[in-house]
Design a protein around this motif. Structure first.
Motif, PDB file in Angstrom:
ATOM      1  N   GLU A   1       0.829  -1.208   0.000  1.00  0.00           N
ATOM      2  CA  GLU A   1       0.000   0.000   0.000  1.00  0.00           C
ATOM      3  C   GLU A   1       0.864   1.259   0.000  1.00  0.00           C
ATOM      4  OE1 GLU A   1      -3.944  -1.487   2.432  1.00  0.00           O
ATOM      5  OE2 GLU A   1      -2.085  -1.172   3.565  1.00  0.00           O
ATOM      6  N   HIS A   2       1.914   1.241   0.795  1.00  0.00           N
ATOM      7  CA  HIS A   2       2.836   2.376   0.869  1.00  0.00           C
ATOM      8  C   HIS A   2       3.510   2.619  -0.483  1.00  0.00           C
ATOM      9  CE1 HIS A   2       5.758   5.176   2.462  1.00  0.00           C
ATOM     10  NE2 HIS A   2       6.751   4.391   2.077  1.00  0.00           N
ATOM     11  N   ALA A   3       3.978   1.566  -1.118  1.00  0.00           N
ATOM     12  CA  ALA A   3       4.650   1.685  -2.417  1.00  0.00           C
ATOM     13  C   ALA A   3       3.699   2.251  -3.466  1.00  0.00           C
ATOM     14  CB  ALA A   3       5.185   0.321  -2.854  1.00  0.00           C
ATOM     15  N   LEU A   4       2.485   1.744  -3.507  1.00  0.00           N
ATOM     16  CA  LEU A   4       1.500   2.218  -4.491  1.00  0.00           C
ATOM     17  C   LEU A   4       1.130   3.680  -4.253  1.00  0.00           C
ATOM     18  CD1 LEU A   4      -0.823  -0.920  -4.691  1.00  0.00           C
ATOM     19  CD2 LEU A   4       0.690  -0.063  -6.506  1.00  0.00           C
ATOM     20  N   GLN A   5       0.988   4.064  -2.998  1.00  0.00           N
ATOM     21  CA  GLN A   5       0.673   5.463  -2.689  1.00  0.00           C
ATOM     22  C   GLN A   5       1.822   6.388  -3.094  1.00  0.00           C
ATOM     23  OE1 GLN A   5      -0.979   6.222   1.268  1.00  0.00           O
ATOM     24  NE2 GLN A   5      -2.007   4.217   1.231  1.00  0.00           N
TER      25      GLN A   5
ATOM     26  N   ALA B   1      11.324   4.769  -8.922  1.00  0.00           N
ATOM     27  CA  ALA B   1      11.985   4.865  -7.618  1.00  0.00           C
ATOM     28  C   ALA B   1      10.949   4.948  -6.494  1.00  0.00           C
ATOM     29  CB  ALA B   1      12.912   6.080  -7.585  1.00  0.00           C
ATOM     30  N   ALA B   2       9.872   5.680  -6.726  1.00  0.00           N
ATOM     31  CA  ALA B   2       8.824   5.812  -5.702  1.00  0.00           C
ATOM     32  C   ALA B   2       8.189   4.456  -5.406  1.00  0.00           C
ATOM     33  CB  ALA B   2       7.770   6.819  -6.158  1.00  0.00           C
ATOM     34  N   LEU B   3       7.928   3.678  -6.442  1.00  0.00           N
ATOM     35  CA  LEU B   3       7.319   2.361  -6.235  1.00  0.00           C
ATOM     36  C   LEU B   3       8.279   1.411  -5.528  1.00  0.00           C
ATOM     37  CD1 LEU B   3       4.712   0.673  -6.859  1.00  0.00           C
ATOM     38  CD2 LEU B   3       5.968  -0.227  -8.815  1.00  0.00           C
TER      39      LEU B   3
ATOM     40  N   PRO C   1      -4.114   3.169  -7.958  1.00  0.00           N
ATOM     41  CA  PRO C   1      -3.968   2.245  -9.081  1.00  0.00           C
ATOM     42  C   PRO C   1      -3.224   0.994  -8.600  1.00  0.00           C
ATOM     43  CG  PRO C   1      -3.262   4.459  -9.700  1.00  0.00           C
ATOM     44  CD  PRO C   1      -3.483   4.467  -8.220  1.00  0.00           C
ATOM     45  N   ASN C   2      -3.398  -0.120  -9.304  1.00  0.00           N
ATOM     46  CA  ASN C   2      -2.726  -1.364  -8.913  1.00  0.00           C
ATOM     47  C   ASN C   2      -1.320  -1.440  -9.500  1.00  0.00           C
ATOM     48  OD1 ASN C   2      -3.036  -2.090 -11.615  1.00  0.00           O
ATOM     49  ND2 ASN C   2      -4.755  -3.457 -11.212  1.00  0.00           N
ATOM     50  N   LEU C   3      -0.614  -2.503  -9.175  1.00  0.00           N
ATOM     51  CA  LEU C   3       0.767  -2.677  -9.650  1.00  0.00           C
ATOM     52  C   LEU C   3       0.850  -2.696 -11.172  1.00  0.00           C
ATOM     53  CD1 LEU C   3       2.168  -5.286  -7.123  1.00  0.00           C
ATOM     54  CD2 LEU C   3       2.981  -2.934  -7.456  1.00  0.00           C
TER      55      LEU C   3
END
Length: 183
Positions: free
Chosen positions: A31-35, A52-54, A168-170
């Motif tokens: 959840e953190h990575a997606l946000q 990099a954010a993901l 959004p999803n992965l």
């Protein structure tokens, strides 16, 4: 062949990241990575910064055992993640990842009120990670390549802790990972 790493990274986020809390926050690593990635995308950052954010906390998912930060020790997840990704991605992806912890130290030193907005978990990990930079350390840090982008990534990192937020999803972010791969 190179796309195998993208599939591996997405699987790691999906399978392990959805089962591991992000530090002592209310969201999972996934959840953190997606946000984070969504914030980078919404702010029109490059495909490399969105990547990099993901992936900025992928190091947390690479430990064999328990993440050392849960015991108040710095496991240097940022170095672990950046080093792992450096085989596949260039510095425009890996440097902000490697620097995102140092950016918390940087912002704590140079931006009034920054420390106060940190979550309790971030304040605890900041202590384990060395505390705020000195003025000299901060001045030296921000001069390095990709550090301004790393600071923006840090800001997304701080915001991406919203419980039950729709993102959004992965699969939505997969093309950024593919397009950012080294040639």
């Amino acid at each position: 062949m190179k796309n195998n790493i993208v599939i591996k990274l997405l699987n790691l986020l999906e399978n392990k990241g959805s089962n591991i809390q992000y530090g002592n926050e209310n969201v999972t690593q996934l959840e953190h990575a997606l946000q984070c990635a969504e914030l980078a995308e919404q702010n029109n950052f490059s495909k490399e910064i969105i990547t990099a954010a993901l992936l900025h906390d992928i190091g947390h998912l690479l430990y064999d055992g328990k993440d050392p930060i849960h015991d108040g020790k710095d496991g240097y997840h940022e170095n672990l993640g950046a080093e792992y990704l450096s085989t596949y991605y260039g510095e425009e992806v890996t440097r902000p990842i490697k620097a995102h912890v140092a950016c918390k130290r940087y912002l704590s030193a140079v931006e009034e009120g920054y420390y106060e907005i940190l979550s309790e978990a971030s304040k605890i990990s900041l202590k384990a990670q060395g505390g705020p930079f000195t003025k000299e350390e901060a001045e030296e840090f921000i001069k390095k390549p990709f550090m301004k982008e790393a600071v923006e990534l840090r800001r997304f990192d701080d915001e991406a802790k919203i419980l039950n937020k729709e993102t959004p999803n992965l699969e939505h972010f997969k093309h950024y990972l593919e397009e950012s791969l080294k040639n």
